[in-house]
Design a protein around this motif. Structure first.
Motif, PDB file in Angstrom:
ATOM      1  N   ILE A  14       7.166  46.877 -31.716  1.00  0.00           N
ATOM      2  CA  ILE A  14       7.116  47.326 -30.394  1.00  0.00           C
ATOM      3  C   ILE A  14       6.885  45.979 -29.518  1.00  0.00           C
ATOM      4  N   ALA A  15       5.702  45.405 -29.723  1.00  0.00           N
ATOM      5  CA  ALA A  15       5.544  44.050 -29.004  1.00  0.00           C
ATOM      6  C   ALA A  15       6.149  42.994 -29.241  1.00  0.00           C
ATOM      7  N   SER A  16       7.013  42.949 -30.124  1.00  0.00           N
ATOM      8  CA  SER A  16       7.939  41.659 -30.468  1.00  0.00           C
ATOM      9  C   SER A  16       9.389  42.245 -30.085  1.00  0.00           C
ATOM     10  N   ASP A  17       9.648  43.345 -29.606  1.00  0.00           N
ATOM     11  CA  ASP A  17      10.882  43.926 -29.196  1.00  0.00           C
ATOM     12  C   ASP A  17      11.827  43.755 -30.316  1.00  0.00           C
ATOM     13  N   LEU A  74      -7.721  60.223 -24.693  1.00  0.00           N
ATOM     14  CA  LEU A  74      -6.386  59.948 -24.782  1.00  0.00           C
ATOM     15  C   LEU A  74      -5.518  60.905 -23.817  1.00  0.00           C
ATOM     16  N   ILE A  75      -6.569  62.023 -23.326  1.00  0.00           N
ATOM     17  CA  ILE A  75      -5.626  62.910 -22.434  1.00  0.00           C
ATOM     18  C   ILE A  75      -5.125  62.165 -21.052  1.00  0.00           C
ATOM     19  N   PRO A  76      -5.961  61.347 -20.515  1.00  0.00           N
ATOM     20  CA  PRO A  76      -5.215  60.478 -19.070  1.00  0.00           C
ATOM     21  C   PRO A  76      -3.890  59.778 -19.538  1.00  0.00           C
ATOM     22  N   HIS A  77      -3.801  59.318 -20.723  1.00  0.00           N
ATOM     23  CA  HIS A  77      -2.833  58.568 -21.298  1.00  0.00           C
ATOM     24  C   HIS A  77      -1.516  59.278 -21.381  1.00  0.00           C
ATOM     25  N   ALA A 127       2.264  57.903 -21.698  1.00  0.00           N
ATOM     26  CA  ALA A 127       1.998  56.538 -22.222  1.00  0.00           C
ATOM     27  C   ALA A 127       1.786  56.549 -23.665  1.00  0.00           C
ATOM     28  N   VAL A 128       1.545  57.833 -24.133  1.00  0.00           N
ATOM     29  CA  VAL A 128       1.280  57.951 -25.872  1.00  0.00           C
ATOM     30  C   VAL A 128       2.649  58.121 -26.526  1.00  0.00           C
ATOM     31  N   ILE A 178      -3.149  49.811 -28.808  1.00  0.00           N
ATOM     32  CA  ILE A 178      -2.690  49.805 -27.229  1.00  0.00           C
ATOM     33  C   ILE A 178      -1.710  48.595 -27.316  1.00  0.00           C
ATOM     34  N   VAL A 179      -0.414  48.942 -27.017  1.00  0.00           N
ATOM     35  CA  VAL A 179       0.544  47.964 -26.947  1.00  0.00           C
ATOM     36  C   VAL A 179       1.278  48.118 -25.507  1.00  0.00           C
ATOM     37  N   GLN A 180       0.850  47.349 -24.444  1.00  0.00           N
ATOM     38  CA  GLN A 180       1.133  48.019 -23.299  1.00  0.00           C
ATOM     39  C   GLN A 180       2.684  47.910 -22.914  1.00  0.00           C
ATOM     40  N   PRO A 181       3.140  49.105 -22.160  1.00  0.00           N
ATOM     41  CA  PRO A 181       2.376  49.987 -21.784  1.00  0.00           C
ATOM     42  C   PRO A 181       1.857  51.222 -22.419  1.00  0.00           C
ATOM     43  N   TYR A 182       2.106  51.239 -23.690  1.00  0.00           N
ATOM     44  CA  TYR A 182       1.837  52.471 -24.565  1.00  0.00           C
ATOM     45  C   TYR A 182       0.670  52.339 -25.220  1.00  0.00           C
ATOM     46  N   VAL A 183       0.264  53.643 -25.573  1.00  0.00           N
ATOM     47  CA  VAL A 183      -0.964  53.792 -26.544  1.00  0.00           C
ATOM     48  C   VAL A 183      -0.346  54.670 -27.670  1.00  0.00           C
ATOM     49  N   LEU A 184      -0.267  53.945 -28.876  1.00  0.00           N
ATOM     50  CA  LEU A 184       0.263  54.220 -29.951  1.00  0.00           C
ATOM     51  C   LEU A 184      -0.867  55.126 -30.627  1.00  0.00           C
ATOM     52  N   VAL A 185      -0.769  56.100 -31.148  1.00  0.00           N
ATOM     53  CA  VAL A 185      -1.697  57.035 -32.026  1.00  0.00           C
ATOM     54  C   VAL A 185      -0.969  57.459 -33.257  1.00  0.00           C
ATOM     55  N   GLN A 186      -1.953  57.966 -34.104  1.00  0.00           N
ATOM     56  CA  GLN A 186      -1.591  58.324 -35.442  1.00  0.00           C
ATOM     57  C   GLN A 186      -2.736  59.394 -35.728  1.00  0.00           C
ATOM     58  N   GLU A 187      -2.226  60.642 -35.851  1.00  0.00           N
ATOM     59  CA  GLU A 187      -3.430  61.565 -36.395  1.00  0.00           C
ATOM     60  C   GLU A 187      -4.238  61.297 -37.735  1.00  0.00           C
ATOM     61  N   ILE A 188      -5.578  61.390 -37.474  1.00  0.00           N
ATOM     62  CA  ILE A 188      -6.412  61.401 -38.478  1.00  0.00           C
ATOM     63  C   ILE A 188      -6.554  62.802 -39.214  1.00  0.00           C
ATOM     64  N   ALA A 189      -6.235  62.878 -40.427  1.00  0.00           N
ATOM     65  CA  ALA A 189      -6.291  64.242 -41.234  1.00  0.00           C
ATOM     66  C   ALA A 189      -7.655  64.659 -41.031  1.00  0.00           C
ATOM     67  N   ALA A 190      -7.934  66.071 -40.834  1.00  0.00           N
ATOM     68  CA  ALA A 190      -9.288  66.653 -40.759  1.00  0.00           C
ATOM     69  C   ALA A 190      -9.544  66.731 -42.031  1.00  0.00           C
ATOM     70  N   VAL A 191     -11.275  66.310 -42.366  1.00  0.00           N
ATOM     71  CA  VAL A 191     -11.365  66.433 -43.816  1.00  0.00           C
ATOM     72  C   VAL A 191     -12.083  67.774 -43.998  1.00  0.00           C
TER      73      VAL A 191
END
Length: 105
Positions: free
Chosen positions: A45-48, A20-23, A28-29, A92-105
């Motif tokens: 987001i995609a449907s405004d 994800l670092i380049p995004h 874009a994240v 990915i919803v251009q031009p964005y990358v939607l992210v959600q943290e995954i909790a550490a186990v």
């Protein structure tokens, strides 16, 4: 709308922080709070769907990652004590990358 949801469901995935670092560098994240459904946010987001998106922004449920968060994710990824690198659910919803943290186990 169900076609859009079906299409987005197909590209819902998991990613390691390093991917994800380049995004993040191109601003874009979008970080999605854990209490929201990543797919619902992507569809809005995609449907405004401005009312939903605006409400989430105002409530800080969708945000850009802060420099503090990025620093923590970088240190987590490179810490020798961590067995597993930081991971995120992604959509990915251009031009964005939607992210959600995954909790550490």
């Amino acid at each position: 709308m169900s076609d859009l949801r079906a299409e987005l469901t197909k590209i819902l995935d998991e990613a390691e922080w390093e991917w994800l670092i380049p995004h993040v560098q191109r601003d874009a994240v979008i970080l999605v709070a854990p209490e929201l459904n990543l797919l619902d946010v992507g569809v809005a987001i995609a449907s405004d769907h401005i009312p939903s998106v605006q409400q989430w922004i105002e409530q800080q449920l969708i945000t850009k990652p802060t420099t503090v968060q990025v620093g923590e994710w970088n240190s987590d990824a490179f810490s020798e004590l961590r067995q597993r690198t930081k991971r995120f659910n992604t959509l990915i919803v251009q031009p964005y990358v939607l992210v959600q943290e995954i909790a550490a186990v």
